[in-house]
Write a protein that holds these residues in place. Structure first.
Motif, PDB file in Angstrom:
ATOM      1  N   PRO B  24       0.806  -1.230   0.000  1.00 54.08           N
ATOM      2  CA  PRO B  24       0.000   0.000   0.000  1.00 54.08           C
ATOM      3  C   PRO B  24       0.841   1.283   0.000  1.00 54.08           C
ATOM      4  N   VAL B  25       1.974   1.260   0.713  1.00 61.46           N
ATOM      5  CA  VAL B  25       2.822   2.457   0.715  1.00 61.46           C
ATOM      6  C   VAL B  25       3.451   2.638  -0.676  1.00 61.46           C
ATOM      7  N   TRP B  27       2.085   1.637  -3.379  1.00 62.40           N
ATOM      8  CA  TRP B  27       1.000   2.030  -4.267  1.00 62.40           C
ATOM      9  C   TRP B  27       0.712   3.521  -4.151  1.00 62.40           C
ATOM     10  N   MET B  28       0.921   4.071  -2.939  1.00 59.50           N
ATOM     11  CA  MET B  28       0.793   5.520  -2.766  1.00 59.50           C
ATOM     12  C   MET B  28       1.808   6.227  -3.654  1.00 59.50           C
ATOM     13  N   THR B  31       0.795   5.802  -7.398  1.00 61.79           N
ATOM     14  CA  THR B  31      -0.341   6.651  -7.765  1.00 61.79           C
ATOM     15  C   THR B  31       0.067   8.115  -7.846  1.00 61.79           C
ATOM     16  N   LEU B 228      -5.424  15.497   5.316  1.00 64.14           N
ATOM     17  CA  LEU B 228      -5.468  14.347   4.417  1.00 64.14           C
ATOM     18  C   LEU B 228      -6.871  13.750   4.388  1.00 64.14           C
ATOM     19  N   MET B 239      -6.249  12.637  -7.744  1.00 62.84           N
ATOM     20  CA  MET B 239      -5.765  11.545  -6.897  1.00 62.84           C
ATOM     21  C   MET B 239      -4.246  11.532  -6.785  1.00 62.84           C
ATOM     22  N   VAL B 242      -3.422  13.938  -4.070  1.00 63.14           N
ATOM     23  CA  VAL B 242      -3.825  13.408  -2.766  1.00 63.14           C
ATOM     24  C   VAL B 242      -2.803  12.391  -2.260  1.00 63.14           C
ATOM     25  N   THR B 243      -2.393  11.457  -3.128  1.00 59.33           N
ATOM     26  CA  THR B 243      -1.438  10.449  -2.668  1.00 59.33           C
ATOM     27  C   THR B 243      -0.047  11.053  -2.447  1.00 59.33           C
ATOM     28  N   GLY B 246      -0.289  12.288   0.904  1.00 60.98           N
ATOM     29  CA  GLY B 246      -0.306  11.132   1.801  1.00 60.98           C
ATOM     30  C   GLY B 246       1.079  10.553   2.016  1.00 60.98           C
ATOM     31  N   TYR B 249       3.340  12.677   4.163  1.00 60.56           N
ATOM     32  CA  TYR B 249       2.969  12.563   5.571  1.00 60.56           C
ATOM     33  C   TYR B 249       3.374  11.202   6.142  1.00 60.56           C
ATOM     34  N   THR B 250       3.359  10.160   5.298  1.00 63.31           N
ATOM     35  CA  THR B 250       3.624   8.802   5.768  1.00 63.31           C
ATOM     36  C   THR B 250       5.113   8.500   5.914  1.00 63.31           C
TER      37      THR B 250
END
Lengths: 305, 275
Positions: B24-25, B27-28, B31, B228, B239, B242-243, B246, B249-250
């Motif tokens: 998922p990270v 994929w962020m 994206t 977020l 999108m 947005v990612t 994200g 921040y992550t």
């Protein structure tokens, strides 16, 4: 004479009062930010109070509790909270245990593997919720692409907007986020398993499952028990992932206790009923903790400790 | 031969688990570096497109990303400083001194770890509104500290339990004060645990959402978690932007955790979990 005695005790005083000086700020902080709000929550729960004017309170006794506990919607909230908690804990502990056993052997890059597996736990919950919303997207999400690629479902599946699938999707996300914590904690407990004992069992011809039952499990059982308690309490209190993904919907299918409380307070502006739900939630968390300690004390006695 | 097959199979399984953990990270990142046209095309792009790095520059301009991260940083640093300040001496007292009410304090620390933040959000909102602590970063630091300090104290106590008392006794004979002993002898000895609790308190502040979402309405005081979350259901921000926000921040959270995760695990298992 009297004077000198007084001076003597005074001389002793600093050392005697030192622990209290050390803990005073913390104790005061806990009283102000935990005990006092808890008391306020209890008082609020016996009033009708609107968020629009919190100073205007009407005492209603236990009416809020009667309303909440008699409300079929709240029964659904309790049912969903129970399902969410049980699946999170069993999924989190089960998957965590499997991954811990998988990682518990010597290979090159073991340290890096153990570090990398903690990524989900390290990622901020709101960011996790956001990327999973995107991955669960019905039209453009990667999950549906994977499913159609595997030939499981060619039709785009609606996840978070479907009352049947929203809770499984939220559970999937939550378990992905928490399993690394379980793995890492169980891995460190596995280091306490005596290798001589394990080898002796293998020499005696025990298969892997019986070695696990006879040697590994007894050593890690106390850790797994505490882990289960922590995951239970964390599931009861989890707000961010669920709220950002679904806000409790669709049709209340992901409406857990904390989400319900938040909706009552900050969507319906009804602080009194929200506080009653809060008190019920706090009691649930405390009862779970108490039952856990009672069970583990009984298990320890049974094990002859 | 058989054994080696089992070994390779196991390595493959490990790689699969790592892939699932990291995906998922990743994929962020993908994206955020995919053009909008490709995002909404039929088949997804599996690798980031380096030509799309400009998304990050656009995110800086088109969203209040820097304000959000700055506010999150203030909250995280404030929560860390206040938690350590409040926790160090009580952790020492719980480990080394006997006093009346010790059990009560230990119980209080345990019970507060069990209390859900979201269940106290209603009374805290009410109290904060009376003391002008709504719409203030100070209020958020105070609330976050309340939930960071019990676990920090507990883990520090566990670490201090592990230090032999003889080390301190020599210093006490030399006339060193208790506070002096804590600062010059105890703290250096538990430096790894100190690093772990610093990270735990920091990310309590950095990740926190429910208080920030509820107590802050002033746009200039919004933190990254709330910023977020505000993209969800809002369709005007693309999108990839947005990612990008994200991931910005992550990543600090993930990198910091990976650097000190060994000590965090040691601290949680010795102090938090087994305690």
């Amino acid at each position: 004479m009297r004077n000198s005695v007084k001076i003597q005790t005074r001389r002793k005083d600093p050392a005697r009062f030192l622990p209290y000086a050390f803990i005073a700020p913390l104790a005061a902080y806990l009283l102000i930010f935990h005990a006092y709000p808890l008391m306020q929550e209890f008082i609020l729960s016996t009033t009708y109070t609107s968020l629009l004017d919190p100073s205007l309170r009407e005492f209603v006794g236990l009416d809020n509790y009667r309303d909440v506990l008699g409300d079929p919607e709240f029964h659904k909230v309790l049912r969903i909270t129970a399902i969410y908690t049980v699946i999170c804990v069993s999924g989190g502990v089960g998957l965590g245990l499997l991954v811990a056993l998988l990682l518990d052997f010597n290979f090159r890059g073991r340290g890096i593997a153990r570090a990398l597996v903690t990524i989900p736990w390290a990622a901020p919950p709101v960011a996790v919720a956001l990327i999973f919303i995107w991955m669960f997207n019905a039209q453009f999400g990667i999950f549906n692409d994977i499913l159609s690629g595997l030939g499981i479902s060619a039709e785009p599946i609606n996840w978070l907007d479907d009352p049947q699938r929203a809770l499984p999707a939220v559970l999937f996300t939550t378990i992905w986020q928490i399993f690394p914590f379980s793995s890492v904690v169980i891995l460190s407990a596995l280091q306490g398993v005596q290798s001589e004992l394990r080898e002796a069992a293998i020499i005696d011809g025990a298969d892997k499952l019986s070695v696990f039952k006879a040697v590994v499990w007894p050593t890690i059982r106390p850790t797994v028990a505490i882990l289960a308690l922590l995951l239970t309490v964390w599931s009861l209190r989890r707000f961010d992932v669920i709220w950002v993904m679904t806000q409790g919907g669709p049709l209340g299918e992901t409406n857990t206790l904390v989400i319900d409380l938040y909706r009552r307070a900050f969507v319906y502006l009804d602080l009194g009923h929200a506080a009653a739900v809060g008190v019920i939630g706090v009691c649930t968390a405390l009862v779970v903790t108490f039952i856990y300690f009672w069970l583990s004390a009984r298990a320890d006695r049974a094990a002859g400790k | 031969m058989n054994r080696s097959w089992a070994f390779h199979f196991r390595i493959l399984a490990v790689l699969a688990v790592l892939g699932i953990a990291a995906f998922p990270v990743y994929w962020m990142a993908v994206t955020s570096m995919t053009s909008s046209e490709e995002l909404f095309a039929g088949s997804p792009r599996l690798l980031p497109d380096p030509a799309q790095i400009g998304t990050y520059a656009r995110a800086l301009v088109s969203t209040p990303l820097l304000t959000w991260l700055g506010n999150s940083l203030i909250i995280a640093l404030g929560t860390t400083a206040l938690s350590l300040l409040l926790a160090i001496l009580p952790a020492y007292a719980l480990s080394r001194m006997s006093f009346r009410g010790k059990l009560l304090l230990a119980l209080g620390l345990f019970v507060t770890q069990m209390l859900p933040e979201a269940m106290l959000v209603v009374p805290l909102y009410d109290i904060f509104s009376r003391f002008a602590l709504l719409d203030s970063l100070t209020g958020l630091i105070l609330a976050n500290t309340a939930f960071a300090v019990p676990v920090v104290t507990w883990i520090l106590k566990g670490a201090i339990d592990g230090i032999p008392t003889e080390i301190e006794e020599a210093a006490r004979i030399d006339g060193c004060s208790r506070v002096g002993i804590v600062l010059t002898i105890v703290l250096p000895l538990i430096a790894p645990t100190l690093a772990a609790v610093t990270v735990i308190a920091f990310f309590q502040g950095w990740n926190e959402y429910v208080f920030a979402q509820t107590f802050i309405s002033d746009e200039s005081l919004k933190v990254a978690s709330v910023g977020l979350a505000s993209f969800v259901g809002e369709l005007s921000t693309p999108m990839d932007t947005v990612t990008a926000v994200g991931l910005t921040y992550t990543l600090p959270a993930v990198v910091f955790y990976l650097l000190v995760q060994r000590y965090i695990v040691a601290g949680m298992t010795s102090g938090g979990v087994k305690g």
